[in-house]
Design an enzyme around this catalytic site. Structure first.
Site, PDB file in Angstrom:
ATOM      1  N   GLU A  86       0.805  -1.221   0.000  1.00  0.00           N
ATOM      2  CA  GLU A  86       0.000   0.000   0.000  1.00  0.00           C
ATOM      3  C   GLU A  86       0.844   1.281   0.000  1.00  0.00           C
ATOM      4  O   GLU A  86       0.412   2.289   0.569  1.00  0.00           O
ATOM      5  CB  GLU A  86      -0.922  -0.003   1.225  1.00  0.00           C
ATOM      6  N   HIS A 136       0.105   5.138   8.167  1.00  0.00           N
ATOM      7  CA  HIS A 136      -1.140   4.407   7.890  1.00  0.00           C
ATOM      8  C   HIS A 136      -1.290   3.328   8.951  1.00  0.00           C
ATOM      9  O   HIS A 136      -0.354   2.564   9.199  1.00  0.00           O
ATOM     10  CB  HIS A 136      -1.062   3.785   6.491  1.00  0.00           C
ATOM     11  N   HIS A 175      -4.234   0.788  11.686  1.00  0.00           N
ATOM     12  CA  HIS A 175      -5.531   0.143  11.896  1.00  0.00           C
ATOM     13  C   HIS A 175      -5.840   0.097  13.384  1.00  0.00           C
ATOM     14  O   HIS A 175      -6.189  -0.964  13.928  1.00  0.00           O
ATOM     15  CB  HIS A 175      -5.503  -1.281  11.321  1.00  0.00           C
ATOM     16  N   HIS A 189     -11.427  -0.196   7.091  1.00  0.00           N
ATOM     17  CA  HIS A 189     -10.004  -0.441   6.858  1.00  0.00           C
ATOM     18  C   HIS A 189      -9.091   0.168   7.940  1.00  0.00           C
ATOM     19  O   HIS A 189      -8.310  -0.549   8.551  1.00  0.00           O
ATOM     20  CB  HIS A 189      -9.635   0.090   5.465  1.00  0.00           C
TER      21      HIS A 189
END
Lengths: 267, 267, 267, 267
Positions: C78, C97, C99, C167
């Site tokens: 990603e 990034h 989660h 996501h």
């Protein structure tokens, strides 16, 4: 006198670390004590995270939150929280300002924090809520101006803990150990109340129970038991503060004290 | 006999530490056993946090919760919880009083704690709730008077766990290891029930399932497996109790026992 | 120049570990910085869990997310999340990034993440939500195509954090330390908002408060305090990255930089 | 062959410890693999807590869950869970049975566990619920009889995870590492779904997204990344299993294998 002050400095560094280690403080928040030899001053660390505080980090402030000697490093922005409470409350000798994740939901929703188990009343029998909007409108929420500190101290009133809307909480104690006890167990009460309210309608302690439970829990025996426990946990984690050193500092400090005392006795 | 007693003392210190290390106890709460050689006495620590208990901290009490010899240090205020349960329940040989953050929400809301997974019935098939207000009105919520202890023991009745409104819980076991197992898995059941009720309507075990699951889970094999696990975790954390020492104490203790036995045999 | 780059590489490895150690990242997620000497490149680790990243794991990418030299190992799938934000936002020099389990509930329910305490506005005054379904229909939810990265960057717009439906989230910063601060305290705000909404109706910061609090919290002093705290925690856990070594790599890197600079100056 | 088997034994001990260390297993639950050299057998530990398993603790069982050689110690009571799944599903080579506190609320309320974030579909696109009451009425909830194991395997059907009402869950994998990945990330998905449902109405992945995300997340690269991460965490905690030793055991094992192979080739 040097011993008293050194001991107090060590204990204050220890208290900062205990409250952080028990999960109430993170990188922010602070703990202070009234100066053990001069009630017109208080001790508070330079701008540093509580879990890292060493005795050498502690600075002296007047109750107007001005540093007694110009500090080398940065100072916390919100010291007026401490100074204003010491001014308003001669019976208070230790203050902690924090942003506990268990207490904050009460500051965000305005739902009253209430004693829900026998140790809960150590946060005081009633916990008022202060909202910066009421007197100061739209701010950045930090309590940095003397009038903000005074307003907060006024809402605290005769109580031992005050919630700060959209910000956190401030706790007071007659001694440093009492403060630590009130801080950690009010955090525990908040967590239990949160969990209870997720389950159903709560039944808090009634007024008479609160009145009886508060002094009972603040007796020397339970406080000593908890202090040994928290200190041992810190010790096991290798996180006790370094011992007080710097004879020079102490000497200088004593000289300052002597001068202050001299000045005060002259009045 | 000295060996039996020493072993029991070590195991009791270990049990205190296990229950604390697994998060059920914090600085407060306590664990006791009935004296292994004299059913008219029980062993309980001096006033100290459970995770710090050493065999040398253990004192002997009569079932009236009076110390057999005058202790040097402080005693827990709530020992009648232990003494009164040993008096009322000859089948009980170990007791734990705690304030678990998972169990407390049930003590604050009055919502029944029910077995919701196969291990839940180790807390007993039914868990009664005792409220100090019912008989004693507005108190400080501590259980310190013999009549309070007796009232609590009465509500416990033939069960193995009793919730205490606005206070905590007390768990009983036929052996110390059974007690530890009941205590830790009732805490787990409470946590799972809390989380389940936040999600939706729960389906607890029915009466027949509870009846079948309780003895099944209390078999020696699962209890031994868990004991090895908890002990190893404590060992890895460097937190096992120090070994029993003080030959003198043991000798004195044996002498006391001999006298008691002599006295008892004379009756 | 070699020093600047080496320092940046060490700091980036450190930032990866801090964000993981503070519980925002687990085995997945990644942190990048814009190349300190060449704004047309960025540094991002080879495919490896953030808490394990070493300076030697860092690779250089063009803003099209192509590796500058063919890497030996695997690359994150990603990376366009990083490249597309650096393309769209010249003021952004660091991207994370993740989660986070505290942020994900907002990505699953679509309930807006809002600043609920004084530090919350460090996530930006508004946090937009991007849904892969809107432009790309039913995907595997991974952001791997340039057009997906551009779409995400467009939704981020002038803000500092963007939620990604079903996501996770992506956070941006003007500097690496600002990014870490925004990432960790947006995670904290999410956790507090979650807990507050379980309790009752929340009162978030109003627009003026957000506008005032954001720059206040991003001043050097609080950011430095937090950085020392997080670094010390990592150090105590024995989890600091190994020092940058490999003179060769640095030399090669410098040569590459010199060539790029030469090429760029020729244009 | 000895190498293959030794490696498999070490990996299985490691997998037990990883799943426990990541908080899915506590003192109970178990992990097995199909025998790497004989698909008609499986390897499972003697009755011991998963975080303590050593290669030497692993026993061999037929698919009827009978020990290949009489074991010295105790065996898990619920081995039929493993045997019956290996019998019903030739594509399954590893099984984990657990009682995760994040998954259990779905087993207690019957609310469907659904993939709510991109990694969620590693638990399978649909997660069926098995209730012992349906076929067996009021039991102690343990799965010990072959018919109970077969019933559970039937409900699992072609899926990869099955919830067990008022008990826990069982997860399957084509390889041991896939099993660990499915187990840990289904636990994560459950935690995120729980937290999301406390916040508001959830929007889970739709059928097409689940179908695309599952194989994507089970690619070798993410699985290798996570495995390195979990293993490193275990290593840092000083909790890796001891190396396989006991040449004798291996030799005996090889002899047994040779005999089995000889027997099988004769058919």
């Amino acid at each position: 006198m040097a011993d008293t002050l050194n001991e107090a400095r060590y204990e204050l560094a220890l208290a900062n670390r205990i409250i952080a280690h028990e999960g109430v403080l993170d990188g922010f928040g602070h703990v202070s004590i009234r100066h053990p030899l001069d009630p017109g001053r208080y001790l508070l660390a330079r701008s540093r995270s509580p879990e890292l505080i060493e005795p050498a980090d502690l600075l002296e402030f007047t109750l107007d939150s001005e540093p007694v000697t110009p500090p080398k490093g940065d100072m916390y922005g919100e010291r007026v929280i401490h100074g204003c409470i010491y001014q308003a409350r001669p019976d208070v000798n230790a203050v902690c300002h924090h942003h506990s994740h268990s207490v904050l939901p009460f500051c965000v929703t305005g739902i009253p924090l209430e004693p829900v188990f026998h140790m809960g009343p150590v946060m005081g029998q009633v916990v008022p809520l202060w909202d910066s909007r009421d007197e100061f409108g739209d701010t950045d929420l930090m309590v940095v101006k003397p009038e903000e500190g005074r307003s907060l101290a006024k809402t605290l009133g005769p109580h031992w803990m005050v919630l700060m809307a959209r910000h956190g909480a401030t706790v007071a104690g007659r001694t440093l150990r009492e403060l630590v006890f009130r801080t950690i167990y009010s955090h525990a009460n908040a967590e239990i109340q949160l969990r209870s309210m997720a389950l159903g309608k709560i039944g808090a302690l009634n007024a008479a129970e609160r009145q009886r439970a508060e002094p009972r829990q603040l007796q020397p025996r339970p406080m000593a038991r908890a202090w040994e426990y928290w200190t041992t946990r810190l010790h096991k984690a290798g996180a006790l503060p370094p011992p007080v050193k710097s004879r020079t500092t102490v000497t200088r400090s004593n000289k300052r004290i002597s001068k202050v005392r001299a000045r005060r006795s002259r009045r």
